[in-house]
Design an enzyme around this catalytic site. Structure first.
Site, PDB file in Angstrom:
ATOM      1  N   ASN A 105      -5.771 -15.154   7.311  1.00  0.00           N
ATOM      2  CA  ASN A 105      -6.525 -14.835   8.543  1.00  0.00           C
ATOM      3  C   ASN A 105      -7.845 -15.601   8.662  1.00  0.00           C
ATOM      4  O   ASN A 105      -8.309 -15.897   9.756  1.00  0.00           O
ATOM      5  CB  ASN A 105      -6.719 -13.322   8.707  1.00  0.00           C
ATOM      6  CG  ASN A 105      -7.474 -12.683   7.588  1.00  0.00           C
ATOM      7  OD1 ASN A 105      -7.638 -13.281   6.516  1.00  0.00           O
ATOM      8  ND2 ASN A 105      -7.938 -11.466   7.791  1.00  0.00           N
ATOM      9  N   LYS A 128      -5.349 -20.319  -4.888  1.00  0.00           N
ATOM     10  CA  LYS A 128      -4.033 -20.332  -4.245  1.00  0.00           C
ATOM     11  C   LYS A 128      -4.196 -19.774  -2.835  1.00  0.00           C
ATOM     12  O   LYS A 128      -4.340 -18.582  -2.635  1.00  0.00           O
ATOM     13  CB  LYS A 128      -3.000 -19.485  -4.999  1.00  0.00           C
ATOM     14  CG  LYS A 128      -1.590 -19.797  -4.513  1.00  0.00           C
ATOM     15  CD  LYS A 128      -0.630 -18.621  -4.516  1.00  0.00           C
ATOM     16  CE  LYS A 128      -0.800 -17.643  -3.393  1.00  0.00           C
ATOM     17  NZ  LYS A 128      -0.384 -18.121  -2.038  1.00  0.00           N
ATOM     18  N   GLU A 204     -10.874  -7.679  -2.365  1.00  0.00           N
ATOM     19  CA  GLU A 204     -11.276  -7.352  -0.989  1.00  0.00           C
ATOM     20  C   GLU A 204      -9.979  -7.076  -0.245  1.00  0.00           C
ATOM     21  O   GLU A 204      -9.228  -8.001   0.058  1.00  0.00           O
ATOM     22  CB  GLU A 204     -12.072  -8.538  -0.413  1.00  0.00           C
ATOM     23  CG  GLU A 204     -12.994  -8.137   0.699  1.00  0.00           C
ATOM     24  CD  GLU A 204     -12.318  -8.276   2.040  1.00  0.00           C
ATOM     25  OE1 GLU A 204     -11.728  -7.265   2.471  1.00  0.00           O
ATOM     26  OE2 GLU A 204     -12.362  -9.355   2.615  1.00  0.00           O
ATOM     27  N   LEU A 205      -9.708  -5.803  -0.023  1.00  0.00           N
ATOM     28  CA  LEU A 205      -8.369  -5.396   0.402  1.00  0.00           C
ATOM     29  C   LEU A 205      -8.358  -4.878   1.845  1.00  0.00           C
ATOM     30  O   LEU A 205      -9.262  -5.157   2.613  1.00  0.00           O
ATOM     31  CB  LEU A 205      -7.827  -4.363  -0.598  1.00  0.00           C
ATOM     32  CG  LEU A 205      -7.925  -4.801  -2.073  1.00  0.00           C
ATOM     33  CD1 LEU A 205      -7.461  -3.699  -3.004  1.00  0.00           C
ATOM     34  CD2 LEU A 205      -7.125  -6.086  -2.317  1.00  0.00           C
ATOM     35  N   GLU A 411     -18.792  -9.536  -1.944  1.00  0.00           N
ATOM     36  CA  GLU A 411     -18.904 -10.980  -1.750  1.00  0.00           C
ATOM     37  C   GLU A 411     -20.118 -11.266  -0.873  1.00  0.00           C
ATOM     38  O   GLU A 411     -20.593 -10.403  -0.138  1.00  0.00           O
ATOM     39  CB  GLU A 411     -17.619 -11.519  -1.102  1.00  0.00           C
ATOM     40  CG  GLU A 411     -16.433 -11.355  -2.031  1.00  0.00           C
ATOM     41  CD  GLU A 411     -15.182 -12.102  -1.579  1.00  0.00           C
ATOM     42  OE1 GLU A 411     -14.669 -11.819  -0.492  1.00  0.00           O
ATOM     43  OE2 GLU A 411     -14.730 -12.984  -2.344  1.00  0.00           O
TER      44      GLU A 411
HETATM   45  P1  ADP Z   1      -1.254 -10.399   4.146  1.00  0.00           P
HETATM   46  O1  ADP Z   1      -0.451  -9.190   4.472  1.00  0.00           O
HETATM   47  O2  ADP Z   1      -2.563 -10.494   4.824  1.00  0.00           O
HETATM   48  O3  ADP Z   1      -0.465 -11.680   4.170  1.00  0.00           O
HETATM   49  P2  ADP Z   1      -0.979 -10.407   1.314  1.00  0.00           P
HETATM   50  O4  ADP Z   1      -1.663  -9.491   0.390  1.00  0.00           O
HETATM   51  O5  ADP Z   1       0.501 -10.295   1.440  1.00  0.00           O
HETATM   52  O6  ADP Z   1      -1.707 -10.173   2.671  1.00  0.00           O
HETATM   53  O7  ADP Z   1      -1.304 -11.922   1.000  1.00  0.00           O
HETATM   54  C1  ADP Z   1      -2.589 -12.382   0.630  1.00  0.00           C
HETATM   55  C2  ADP Z   1      -2.419 -13.484  -0.377  1.00  0.00           C
HETATM   56  O8  ADP Z   1      -1.721 -12.975  -1.509  1.00  0.00           O
HETATM   57  C3  ADP Z   1      -1.620 -14.692   0.095  1.00  0.00           C
HETATM   58  O9  ADP Z   1      -2.130 -15.865  -0.487  1.00  0.00           O
HETATM   59  C4  ADP Z   1      -0.242 -14.399  -0.447  1.00  0.00           C
HETATM   60  O10 ADP Z   1       0.533 -15.571  -0.625  1.00  0.00           O
HETATM   61  C5  ADP Z   1      -0.592 -13.774  -1.783  1.00  0.00           C
HETATM   62  N1  ADP Z   1       0.450 -12.902  -2.357  1.00  0.00           N
HETATM   63  C6  ADP Z   1       1.372 -12.146  -1.732  1.00  0.00           C
HETATM   64  N2  ADP Z   1       2.119 -11.462  -2.624  1.00  0.00           N
HETATM   65  C7  ADP Z   1       1.655 -11.798  -3.856  1.00  0.00           C
HETATM   66  C8  ADP Z   1       2.003 -11.424  -5.204  1.00  0.00           C
HETATM   67  N3  ADP Z   1       2.978 -10.568  -5.470  1.00  0.00           N
HETATM   68  N4  ADP Z   1       1.288 -11.974  -6.221  1.00  0.00           N
HETATM   69  C9  ADP Z   1       0.290 -12.841  -5.971  1.00  0.00           C
HETATM   70  N5  ADP Z   1      -0.093 -13.215  -4.737  1.00  0.00           N
HETATM   71  C10 ADP Z   1       0.582 -12.704  -3.689  1.00  0.00           C
END
Ligand code: ADP
Length: 430
Positions: A105, A128, A204-205, A411
């Site tokens: 986002n 990543k 940050e969730l 942050e």
């Molecule tokens: P959103 O719903 O906003 O996409 P996510 O939490 O799914 O949020 O994704 C945020 C980040 O975490 C992205 O970079 C995504 O690729 C990564 N991600 C998603 N699933 C995993 C996982 N199981 N382990 C590590 N990173 C992940």
């Protein structure tokens, strides 16, 4: 890559804070010079209007400027010795190699908000980015190298197998810290995976921000703030106003005024001049938002004044939905779309209890002109950031973060640097 980052960190930490500051400043200046290209890349991969993409690059860059300054301010403490003939000090050292996982986002700001403090503190960092928006992160890293950041101090890993990369980053003993922005679900997974190697965590969730409007508030201020806090990035921000909790006597008026504002926004291609709201990140996200609206309407909520519906599957027209109740998904879930659910309340206690009726606690907003009520409500709001008579709460100088299931740590601000520093206590007999 992790081995290189480990090696890079030790020589990076040996540089003086001033050297690190100068390199960060060069990176900042290069981003400024390349703002048009970066904004175009960001809009092309993420969809937000070009003006918002530009504002995001400026915001992203403000973290580099801020933490370049903070690099020299990692002060420790000299403690009056509790022992005879001893000197006691607490000094700050970089935590080591950091791994950051960032969302789609804010493809620029969520990268710099982690990379700048990590590098300022003397850490190396592997990022990543989301596989949906990797290009902005790559473009930023290229400018960082041009500014003099060594490639083993800041690297990017792109993959469409986030789970596998996450597993490696969270389990490798060479990585000391995980900094993550994303969903609470994935935050929990990363926390569990990091447990065996006891990594430092900044998380940050998700949020579910309440936006309370008391009848004594200035309605115009509340409406204009709602516009900012709801429709930016088509509502796809973790501090988006998620639930409008409005005193019953003004609830219909508020809903109608906000609906009129929503109707005036132009939906379209983010690259087109005059576009206010772009597409959602993908069709699945748009379908999810549409299903939440449909479910609420089926259970008795009503759409206030429908904007022209979009016939392109990835677009959701901004709407206001009235008579939303606490059982509906529009109230319980983070919407991540341009939908404004309005729930009426009858008393101050009820307003606060509705606001806090969520496991999340990132941002919250409320509007009132009564000083006593403002003081009482500040105390009761269960969230990390509270906007009082304003919808604008983000800035590099201000701590950003949440409580409850919205995360750990902060942050930005001086606290943002501490997330990347370890305290070493020295007790020296003299
Ligand atoms: P959103 O719903 O906003 O996409 P996510 O939490 O799914 O949020 O994704 C945020 C980040 O975490 C992205 O970079 C995504 O690729 C990564 N991600 C998603 N699933 C995993 C996982 N199981 N382990 C590590 N990173 C992940």
């Amino acid at each position: 890559m992790i081995g290189a980052a480990y090696h890079g960190q030790s020589s990076w930490a040996k540089r003086t804070a001033e050297e690190r500051c100068r390199i960060l400043m060069r990176w900042h200046d290069l981003i400024n010079h390349n703002i048009d290209n970066l904004s175009a890349t960001l809009t092309a991969e993420q969809g937000k209007p070009l003006a918002e993409a530009r504002a995001e690059i400026v915001y992203a860059n403000s973290f580099i400027l801020w933490f370049a300054g903070e690099a020299s301010r990692a002060y420790g403490l000299t403690i009056p010795s509790p022992f005879p003939d001893a000197r006691v000090q607490a000094v700050k050292e970089p935590v080591g190699v950091v791994a950051a996982i960032t969302p789609w986002n804010f493809p620029a700001a969520m990268v710099t908000r982690k990379v700048a403090p990590a590098m300022a503190a003397g850490c190396s960092i592997i990022v990543k980015p989301s596989d949906l928006t990797p290009l902005t992160a790559i473009a930023l890293s290229k400018l960082a190298y041009k500014a003099g950041v060594p490639q083993d101090v800041f690297s990017i890993v792109v993959s469409d197998n986030a789970e596998a990369v996450g597993k490696i980053l969270t389990t490798d003993p060479g990585i000391s810290k995980i900094s993550f922005t994303g969903s609470s679900r994935v935050g929990g997974i990363l926390m569990a995976q990091s447990a065996p190697t006891i990594k430092r965590l900044s998380l940050e969730l998700g949020g579910n921000a309440p936006f309370i409007v008391f009848s004594d508030a200035c309605i115009e201020t509340a409406i204009q703030s709602a516009k900012v806090a709801k429709f930016r990035n088509a509502g796809q921000t973790c501090v988006s106003a998620n639930r409008f909790i409005v005193e019953r006597s003004i609830a219909s008026l508020f809903a109608e005024r906000l609906a009129a504002e929503a109707k005036s926004l132009h939906l379209g291609d983010g690259r087109d001049h005059g576009c206010d709201i772009g597409p959602l990140i993908n069709v699945a996200a748009a379908n999810r938002v549409r299903s939440m609206i449909a479910e609420a309407v089926k259970c008795g909520a009503s759409i206030v004044e429908d904007s022209a519906p979009s016939h392109v599957p990835q677009f959701v027209a901004p709407v206001v939905v009235e008579n939303v109740t606490p059982e509906m998904r529009l109230f319980t879930e983070e919407i991540f779309g341009p939908v404004s659910p309005v729930t009426a309340f009858d008393s101050e206690e009820e307003a606060v209890s509705l606001a806090n009726a969520t496991p999340f606690g990132l941002a919250g907003y409320f509007f009132s002109s009564d000083q006593g009520r403002i003081a009482r409500t500040i105390k009761k709001m269960q969230c990390g950031m509270v906007g009082i008579n304003t919808g604008t709460i983000s800035n590099a100088a201000i701590p950003f973060g949440g409580c409850k299931q919205s995360g750990l740590g902060r942050e930005g601000s001086a606290y943002g640097l501490d997330e990347y520093l370890e305290i070493k206590t020295l007790i020296e007999a003299i």
